[in-house]
Design an enzyme around this catalytic site. Sequence first.
Site, short mmCIF file in Angstrom:
data_model
loop_
_atom_site.label_atom_id
_atom_site.label_comp_id
_atom_site.label_asym_id
_atom_site.label_seq_id
_atom_site.Cartn_x
_atom_site.Cartn_y
_atom_site.Cartn_z
N HIS A 12 0.83 -1.21 0.00
CA HIS A 12 0.00 0.00 0.00
C HIS A 12 0.86 1.27 0.00
O HIS A 12 1.69 1.45 0.89
CB HIS A 12 -0.89 -0.03 1.24
CG HIS A 12 -1.96 0.99 1.27
ND1 HIS A 12 -2.27 1.73 2.40
CD2 HIS A 12 -2.84 1.40 0.32
CE1 HIS A 12 -3.28 2.53 2.16
NE2 HIS A 12 -3.64 2.36 0.90
N HIS A 54 -1.91 11.11 -1.91
CA HIS A 54 -3.22 10.61 -1.52
C HIS A 54 -4.21 11.72 -1.23
O HIS A 54 -5.29 11.77 -1.81
CB HIS A 54 -3.09 9.70 -0.30
CG HIS A 54 -4.41 9.18 0.20
ND1 HIS A 54 -5.19 9.88 1.10
CD2 HIS A 54 -5.09 8.05 -0.11
CE1 HIS A 54 -6.30 9.21 1.33
NE2 HIS A 54 -6.27 8.09 0.62
#
Length: 245
Positions: A12, A54
């Site tokens: 991730h 992000h």
Amino acid sequence: MKHWPYPRWVAHRGAGKLAPENTLAAFRLGAEHGYRMFECDAKLSADGVVFLMHDAELDRTTNGTGIGGDRPWGELARLDAGSWHSRAWAGEPLPTLENLARLCLGNGYHLNIEIKPTDVAIAQRTGEVVAREAARLWTGAAVPPLLTSFRPESLAGAKAVAPQLPRGLLLDSLWQGWLEMALQLDCVALVCSHALWDAATVAQAKSAGLRCLSYTVNDEWAAQRLWDLGTDAIITDRVDLFAPV
């Protein structure tokens, strides 16, 4: 995709929480832990450069402030995206998708690119630009990147400009019409919050010809449950806990 070319374990944002997320340092560290597939978040700068971050806002993971997508790449490229994590990573810059593509293609790594528009108003355009750039960068590659998004508009944009690139619908809830939307977008996978998967949802997805991926799985019991259900891949922060075999 009848043939699924991707590994079962996906790191991730590069290396989970061990390094500053979505930086080249994180992807290199994930690779040092044996991972060969990574997830990243891609968005657009004000002048249309695809870069990795992000959050919509710069504040958490850089020394900048405000909305990242409102700044031209020339400004974003000068930001420190490492010091927030720890001193060891001070000065680590934000990378472009092209930077990461070079690392992946040069080492045989696979990539899941989450299309992350800063605003719903540009969701389709973000999907178009990210997919067009990915198609250019991975031209001739044996294994293309997997494009995913929570925004159907982004996946529709990606499909319009690069239909040959595989797509996956991200889900944080099983909203009405989720399966029909995935099929309408010609997705090859569903990428769900891991708690959403049970025997029934896996069966629904599999019967529709879709692969089943899960995020973000950081506990051994959760991973074992997903393997027992027959899911296809796990996205994890715990690159230090799970050996990507």
